[in-house]
Design a protein around this motif. Structure first.
Motif, short mmCIF file in Angstrom:
data_model
loop_
_atom_site.label_atom_id
_atom_site.label_comp_id
_atom_site.label_asym_id
_atom_site.label_seq_id
_atom_site.Cartn_x
_atom_site.Cartn_y
_atom_site.Cartn_z
N TYR A 99 0.80 -1.23 0.00
CA TYR A 99 0.00 0.00 0.00
C TYR A 99 0.84 1.28 0.00
N ILE A 100 2.14 1.19 -0.15
CA ILE A 100 2.99 2.35 0.06
C ILE A 100 2.84 3.42 -1.02
N LEU A 101 2.53 3.02 -2.24
CA LEU A 101 2.32 3.99 -3.32
C LEU A 101 0.85 3.99 -3.77
N SER A 102 -0.02 3.54 -2.91
CA SER A 102 -1.46 3.54 -3.23
C SER A 102 -1.95 4.97 -3.41
N GLY A 103 -2.60 5.21 -4.57
CA GLY A 103 -3.10 6.56 -4.85
C GLY A 103 -2.07 7.52 -5.39
N LEU A 104 -0.87 7.05 -5.70
CA LEU A 104 0.18 7.92 -6.24
C LEU A 104 -0.31 8.63 -7.50
N LYS A 105 -0.04 9.95 -7.61
CA LYS A 105 -0.54 10.75 -8.73
C LYS A 105 0.37 10.74 -9.95
N ALA A 106 1.60 10.28 -9.80
CA ALA A 106 2.54 10.28 -10.93
C ALA A 106 2.05 9.33 -12.02
N SER A 107 2.15 9.79 -13.27
CA SER A 107 1.68 8.97 -14.39
C SER A 107 2.76 8.04 -14.92
N THR A 108 4.01 8.35 -14.63
CA THR A 108 5.13 7.51 -15.06
C THR A 108 5.90 7.05 -13.84
N VAL A 109 6.02 5.75 -13.69
CA VAL A 109 6.73 5.18 -12.55
C VAL A 109 7.64 4.06 -13.05
N ILE A 110 8.91 4.15 -12.67
CA ILE A 110 9.86 3.08 -12.97
C ILE A 110 10.22 2.44 -11.63
N LEU A 111 9.88 1.17 -11.49
CA LEU A 111 10.06 0.47 -10.22
C LEU A 111 11.52 0.08 -10.00
N PRO A 112 11.91 -0.10 -8.75
CA PRO A 112 13.29 -0.51 -8.45
C PRO A 112 13.65 -1.83 -9.11
N ALA B 38 0.22 -2.43 -3.31
CA ALA B 38 1.37 -1.50 -3.35
C ALA B 38 1.10 -0.25 -4.17
N MET B 39 0.41 -0.39 -5.30
CA MET B 39 0.11 0.77 -6.15
C MET B 39 -1.39 0.86 -6.45
N MET B 40 -2.19 0.37 -5.56
CA MET B 40 -3.64 0.40 -5.74
C MET B 40 -4.13 1.83 -6.01
N GLY B 41 -4.88 1.99 -7.11
CA GLY B 41 -5.46 3.28 -7.43
C GLY B 41 -4.47 4.32 -7.90
N GLY C 145 1.67 -9.22 -4.79
CA GLY C 145 0.64 -9.42 -3.80
C GLY C 145 -0.76 -9.10 -4.27
N ASP C 146 -1.73 -9.44 -3.44
CA ASP C 146 -3.14 -9.19 -3.72
C ASP C 146 -3.38 -7.70 -4.04
N ASN C 147 -4.18 -7.46 -5.08
CA ASN C 147 -4.65 -6.11 -5.42
C ASN C 147 -3.52 -5.11 -5.64
N ALA C 148 -2.35 -5.59 -6.01
CA ALA C 148 -1.18 -4.72 -6.12
C ALA C 148 -1.41 -3.53 -7.04
#
Length: 509
Positions: free
Chosen positions: A107-120, A130-133, A149-152
């Protein structure tokens, strides 16, 4: 001081310069190298204007929580160069304050507004929700990731295409559920988890591996744009509601020789599904498996299935041929199993059939023949098994030694019961004695003869009571009708020879 003087002499130019500075600040890109827990300090006080953040070094859950909650203008987040360290401290999200290393935290980046994300690139797992919503528009799963994980990524409406590589070993339920703009999926695992793509209303294409084994509960529920799916040859199980309310137009699983289980309502409420092909090895076909599939025309019942569960084909009103709906070894038919098939004219009952549930054949308005010549005993019936069927107009063929039992059994005795191997060509329904009027067949030609008074009128109906032919003022002792243009073999004839009248059931040879 210089600025103030400049404003007074050249207000327009100052306005222009000031505007340029504002734009430059608004498009600020920040690149930082940090240690765990120090990202907020590295970004500094200008966090409201950061649109691009490139992070290297090491971070923990607290750093990522800061990114998600404190950078309101962030559009691009590049974490490709970081490692994620463990965190144990104050509660951050979802009442959690303990997060493992090498994992994108739950859930750490849930709701993040950035449109471009490059994961580690170094993470080996992606946590629950982790990135829900999140507003992310593109996604690449790092090669090192082994579990998701579930609902990532649930509710990531910006995603249009995703690839889950075969290097991932475990995927949780609902991983991409409710991603409403997701159109294409490349999925590398052999098992599709529960609700994985449920509610992905724009999904049109799913690429799966050749060794696909299972499609779990609700995996593609409400995927209304999904018209087709490749089931491969290795599929073993389809879970409850797996494709319910989807846009499937056909379900071809005949090559899945190991398929043994199809769950309840697995293909229910698929209103565009017209054709289903199942392998004979299916042993379990769940209740309502094809419930209310109103466009379904063609389906075969697996030879290995012994029970037709309740509601299995209820509402499949487009079916007009029941010859493949029951396998020879079926011994039980559940409540409402075939209800609503109003176009079917004939059904063959399996030899071992022992019981039929409530309303199982309700609404079979076109039924004219029940063939039970091979049946081993009189099946017990639930309530209103044939509700809506005009039983006296239906020929029921039974073994010679069971005719008496059928004729005394509730509901069964209402039918026009005929012994196997015989055809009751004319059965008087009412009016004058049948010896006064007779019928005879010569191929499709029906001849009606009166031995007494001239025939005045003749009306020919099908078994459902629909008028097929009518003629008045005949004034002859014989009358012929060419039935070659009619599809049914079973008729009701009404003949008047005033002042008398008689009605017959008859079957074309």
């Amino acid at each position: 001081m210089l600025g103030l003087t400049f404003v007074m002499k050249h207000p327009l130019r100052y306005f222009t310069i000031t505007l340029s500075l504002i734009v430059a600040v608004a498009m600020q890109a920040t690149e930082v190298n940090v240690s765990p827990g120090l990202l907020e300090r590295a970004v500094g006080d200008d966090r409201d204007n950061v649109t691009t953040l490139i992070v290297t070094g090491a971070v923990n859950a607290a750093d990522l929580h800061f990114v998600c909650t404190s950078l309101p203008s962030l559009e691009t987040l590049d974490l490709s160069g970081v490692t994620v360290e463990a965190y144990n401290g104050k509660t951050l999200v979802a009442n959690r304050g303990d997060f493992p290393a090498s994992t994108l935290p739950a859930y750490i980046l849930s709701g993040l507004k950035a449109s471009t994300v490059i994961l580690p690139g170094s993470i080996t797992s992606i946590g629950e929700g982790a990135m829900m919503g999140a507003a992310v528009q593109s996604l690449e799963i790092p090669a090192a990731v082994r579990s998701i994980g579930d609902n990532a990524f649930c509710g990531c409406d910006g995603l249009t295409s995703v690839t889950i590589p075969a290097t991932v070993e475990d995927v949780g339920r609902g991983v991409f559920s409710s991603c409403r703009n997701l159109k294409t999926v490349s999925y590398g695992l052999h098992d599709i988890p529960a609700s994985a793509f449920a509610g992905c209303t724009s999904l049109v294409s799913v690429e799966t591996p050749s060794g696909l084994r299972s499609i779990c509960r609700e995996a593609f529920r409400q995927c209304v744009s999904l018209a087709g799916f490749d089931y491969g040859t290795s599929l073993v199980t389809v879970g409850d509601f797996a494709f319910s309310h989807s846009g499937l137009e056909e379900a071809v699983m005949s090559s899945c020789s190991g398929l043994s289980h199809i769950g309840k309502q697995a293909f229910g409420n698929c209103d565009r599904l017209t054709s289903v092909s199942l392998p004979d090895g299916v042993t379990t076909l769940g209740a309502g498996a094809f419930l209310d599939d109103t466009a379904l025309e063609s389906v075969n019942f697996p030879a290995a299935t012994r029970t037709v569960e309740p509601y299995t084909f209820k509402g499949a009103a487009a079916v007009n041929d029941a010859s493949r709906l029951l396998s020879g070894d079926v011994d039980s038919i559940g409540a409402f199993a075939f209800a609503g098939m109003d176009k079917v004219g004939e059904v063959v009952l399996p030899s071992r059939l022992a019981d039929i549930g409530d309303n199982a054949f309700e609404g079979w308005l076109s039924l004219n023949t029940i063939r039970a010549e091979e049946i081993e005993g009189v099946p017990s019936l639930g309530n209103d098994v044939w509700a809506g069927v005009y039983a006296p107009g239906v020929f029921l063929y039974v073994p010679d030694d069971l005719k008496g039992e059928f004729m005394s059994a509730p509901q069964w005795k209402e039918f026009n019961i005929t012994q196997s191997g015989t055809i009751d060509m004319t059965r008087e329904l009412g009016g004058m004695p049948s010896t006064a009027v007779s019928v005879a067949w010569d191929g499709p030609t029906l001849t009606i003869t009166s031995d007494s008074k001239p025939i005045e009128t003749v009306k020919l109906y099908d078994i459902a009571g629909r008028l097929l032919h009518s003629c008045d003022n005949i004034a002859s002792s014989t009358f012929t009708i060419d039935t070659g243009g009619f599809t049914t073999d079973f008729y009701i004839i009404h003949v008047t020879t005033p002042p008398a009248a008689v009605s017959f059931k008859t079957a074309r040879r």
